[in-house]
Write a protein that holds these residues in place. Structure first.
Motif, short mmCIF file in Angstrom:
data_model
loop_
_atom_site.label_atom_id
_atom_site.label_comp_id
_atom_site.label_asym_id
_atom_site.label_seq_id
_atom_site.Cartn_x
_atom_site.Cartn_y
_atom_site.Cartn_z
N HIS A 181 0.88 -1.30 -0.05
CA HIS A 181 0.17 -0.20 0.02
C HIS A 181 0.88 1.21 -0.04
O HIS A 181 1.76 1.10 0.80
CB HIS A 181 -0.97 0.12 1.37
CG HIS A 181 -1.93 1.26 1.09
ND1 HIS A 181 -1.84 2.51 1.28
CD2 HIS A 181 -3.26 1.06 0.94
CE1 HIS A 181 -2.74 3.04 1.19
NE2 HIS A 181 -3.86 2.21 1.05
N PRO A 182 0.48 2.16 -0.95
CA PRO A 182 1.45 3.43 -1.17
C PRO A 182 1.55 4.14 0.31
O PRO A 182 2.67 4.87 0.47
CB PRO A 182 0.72 4.43 -2.13
CG PRO A 182 -0.45 3.62 -2.11
CD PRO A 182 -0.62 2.25 -1.72
N GLN A 183 0.75 4.00 1.42
CA GLN A 183 0.55 4.91 2.61
C GLN A 183 1.28 4.03 3.62
O GLN A 183 1.20 4.37 4.74
CB GLN A 183 -0.54 5.31 2.88
CG GLN A 183 -0.80 6.71 2.32
CD GLN A 183 -1.20 6.64 0.86
OE1 GLN A 183 -2.07 5.89 0.50
NE2 GLN A 183 -0.73 7.32 0.04
N GLU A 184 1.82 2.94 3.54
CA GLU A 184 2.01 1.90 4.57
C GLU A 184 3.14 2.28 5.33
O GLU A 184 3.36 2.15 6.56
CB GLU A 184 2.27 0.37 4.05
CG GLU A 184 3.42 0.22 3.32
CD GLU A 184 3.63 -1.25 2.85
OE1 GLU A 184 4.42 -1.68 2.55
OE2 GLU A 184 2.27 -1.92 2.54
N ALA A 185 4.15 2.80 4.96
CA ALA A 185 5.35 3.39 5.35
C ALA A 185 4.85 4.49 6.49
O ALA A 185 5.61 4.57 7.41
CB ALA A 185 6.38 3.64 4.50
N VAL A 186 4.12 5.50 5.86
CA VAL A 186 3.64 6.66 6.57
C VAL A 186 2.81 6.21 7.78
O VAL A 186 3.13 6.60 8.87
CB VAL A 186 3.00 7.68 5.60
CG1 VAL A 186 2.33 8.70 6.41
CG2 VAL A 186 3.73 7.92 4.71
N ASP B 110 -6.48 -1.67 8.09
CA ASP B 110 -7.47 -0.76 7.23
C ASP B 110 -6.66 -0.64 5.96
O ASP B 110 -7.64 -0.55 5.15
CB ASP B 110 -7.49 0.64 8.44
CG ASP B 110 -8.07 0.35 9.53
OD1 ASP B 110 -8.84 -0.81 9.53
OD2 ASP B 110 -8.12 1.12 10.40
N LEU B 111 -5.53 -0.41 5.99
CA LEU B 111 -4.90 -0.11 4.37
C LEU B 111 -5.20 -1.34 3.55
O LEU B 111 -5.48 -1.12 2.39
CB LEU B 111 -3.50 0.01 4.71
CG LEU B 111 -3.00 1.33 5.46
CD1 LEU B 111 -1.46 1.33 5.40
CD2 LEU B 111 -3.38 2.60 4.81
N PHE B 112 -4.91 -2.60 4.11
CA PHE B 112 -5.39 -3.73 3.28
C PHE B 112 -7.02 -3.72 2.87
O PHE B 112 -7.21 -3.94 1.52
CB PHE B 112 -5.39 -5.15 4.06
CG PHE B 112 -3.83 -5.56 4.14
CD1 PHE B 112 -2.99 -5.29 2.85
CD2 PHE B 112 -3.50 -5.89 5.18
CE1 PHE B 112 -1.56 -5.60 3.00
CE2 PHE B 112 -1.93 -6.65 5.22
CZ PHE B 112 -1.11 -6.26 4.34
N ARG B 113 -7.88 -3.35 3.77
CA ARG B 113 -9.05 -3.41 3.58
C ARG B 113 -9.54 -2.12 2.35
O ARG B 113 -10.66 -2.26 1.69
CB ARG B 113 -9.99 -2.89 4.80
CG ARG B 113 -10.20 -4.42 5.43
CD ARG B 113 -10.88 -4.21 6.81
NE ARG B 113 -11.31 -5.37 7.50
CZ ARG B 113 -10.68 -6.14 8.39
NH1 ARG B 113 -9.36 -5.61 8.70
NH2 ARG B 113 -11.26 -7.22 8.84
#
Length: 322
Positions: free
Chosen positions: A168-173, A278-281
Motif C-alpha cells: 500500500h502506498p501509505q504503509e510506511a507513513v 485498514d490499509l489492506f481493506r
C-alpha cells in the motif's frame, strides 16, 4: 607474478566458481519446479524480455495470471499455481517480472510502476481472446501492480483480482515499523549485492525461506537458492530504489480505489496492526471480499499448504464460475 597476485587471482577464480555453482543450482531447482509448466518468452513494448510459464487445465473458461512481488521471481507463486490448476481445471500463467528469473530488462530507465503495468498489459493481451475471464493474482508489490491495472477496469465483468498482502502506498507513513524496515531493507540489499559479484551471498544463511522450517521442501529450496543469486539481488535493488522513495513519501502515489471485483487476502501477523489492516481493506469495496488467514505471515503465506488451500478456495468462490 608475485605470490600475492597469484593468491588474489586464485581467490577470485574460486569466488567466481562459487557464484557460477550457485547460479547452476538455482537453474536446476527452477527446472525441477517448472518441468510441468510450458515455458515461452515474449517481448513487451517496454523492451523487457519476459519469461512466461503456463500450466493448462482441462477447461479454457478462465485464466489466472500471477504477479509476483519484489525480491523473488514467479517461483514463489508456483505452489499456489499448481493448486489452482487442480482445483479449477483452468489455465494458470505466472511470469517473471523484468530482471527476475528468466526475464531480462530491456530498458536503461529506472524501474517504474507504469513499466510493470505495461508488461502486465502485454501478458494479458496475448491470452485474453482465448478465455472468458481473467483473474489477476498479485502478491505484495505484485498485488499493488495488479490493483493499479484494475483501477481502470472496475466495471468490466470479465476481470477480477485477488491481492495477497498487497503493498500500500501509505504503509510506511502509517507504520514507523514499516518505515524502519524499508530503510533497513535497502541497506541490506545493497550490501548483499556488493558481495554478490564474488558469490558471497551464497553463504548468507539469513536469506530464506528458513531451511529448518521447510526441510526437504522443493519449493522452499528453489526460492532460497534464487534469492541468493546476483540476478535476483540486482533486480531487487533496481525496484527498491524506486519503491522506497514512493513509500517513504506516501504522497507520490494516489491511495488505492476500492474496487468491487477485487478481493484481498492477508495474514493475521500483518493485520494485527490496525493501521495495516485498514490499509489492506481499502483495496476492496466490501468486508465479504476480505480474508484473514490465521497462523501465517507475509513470508510464509504462499509457502504453507494450509494457507495455499485457503487462498485457492477463496479465489474460486464467487470469482470464477466454471
Amino acid at each position: 607474478m608475485t605470490l600475492f597476485y597469484q593468491r588474489a587471482v586464485l581467490l577470485g577464480a574460486v569466488a567466481l566458481s562459487l557464484l557460477k555453482l550457485g547460479e547452476i543450482a538455482n537453474d536446476v531447482s527452477s527446472i525441477q519446479i517448472s518441468k510441468t509448466w510450458i515455458f515461452r518468452r515474449t517481448t513487451s513494448p517496454t523492451g523487457n524480455d519476459l519469461g512466461i510459464f503456463t500450466k493448462y487445465g482441462s477447461k479454457r473458461n478462465a485464466v489466472f495470471i500471477m504477479v509476483h512481488g519484489m525480491g523473488n521471481s514467479s517461483l514463489t507463486m508456483a505452489p499456489l499455481g499448481d493448486v489452482l490448476v487442480e482445483d479449477t481445471c483452468n489455465t494458470v500463467i505466472r511470469y517473471d517480472r523484468a530482471g527476475y528469473g528468466y526475464s531480462s530488462i530491456g530498458t536503461q530507465e529506472p524501474f517504474s510502476i507504469s513499466e510493470a503495468i505495461r508488461d502486465l498489459e502485454h501478458i494479458i493481451s496475448e491470452v485474453i481472446e482465448d478465455h472468458k475471464q481473467v483473474v489477476l493474482i498479485g502478491y505484495s508489490l505484485g498485488g499493488f501492480i495488479a490493483h493499479k491495472y484494475m483501477e481502470d477496469r472496475d466495471s468490466s465483468d470479465n476481470f477480477s483480482a485477488i491481492l495477497i498482502e498487497p503493498t500500500h502506498p501509505q504503509e510506511a507513513v502509517a507504520s514507523p515499523a514499516h518505515r524502519l524496515g524499508l530503510v533497513m531493507s535497502l541497506s541490506a540489499v545493497e550490501q548483499r549485492r556488493s558481495v554478490s559479484y564474488l558469490g558471497g551471498e551464497l553463504l548468507d544463511r539469513t536469506i530464506g525461506p528458513d531451511r529448518s522450517r521447510y526441510p526437504n521442501d522443493k519449493y522452499a529450496t528453489a526460492i532460497r537458492r534464487e534469492r541468493r543469486t546476483w540476478r535476483c539481488l540486482k533486480a531487487t535493488n533496481r525496484e527498491l530504489k524506486t519503491i522506497i522513495n514512493l513509500l517513504l513519501d506516501g504522497e507520490l502515489l494516489n491511495a488505492p480505489k476500492a474496487i468491487h471485483s477485487v478481493k484481498v487476502i492477508t495474514s493475521d501477523d500483518s493485520a494485527k496492526e490496525k493501521n495495516q489492516s485498514d490499509l489492506f481493506r481499502s483495496f476492496t469495496a466490501s468486508e465479504e471480499s476480505f480474508l484473514l488467514i490465521k497462523d501465517s505471515n507475509h513470508d510464509d503465506i504462499l509457502m504453507k499448504r494450509k494457507s495455499i488451500n485457503e487462498i485457492s478456495s477463496f479465489t474460486v468462490k464467487g470469482m470464477v464460475q466454471t
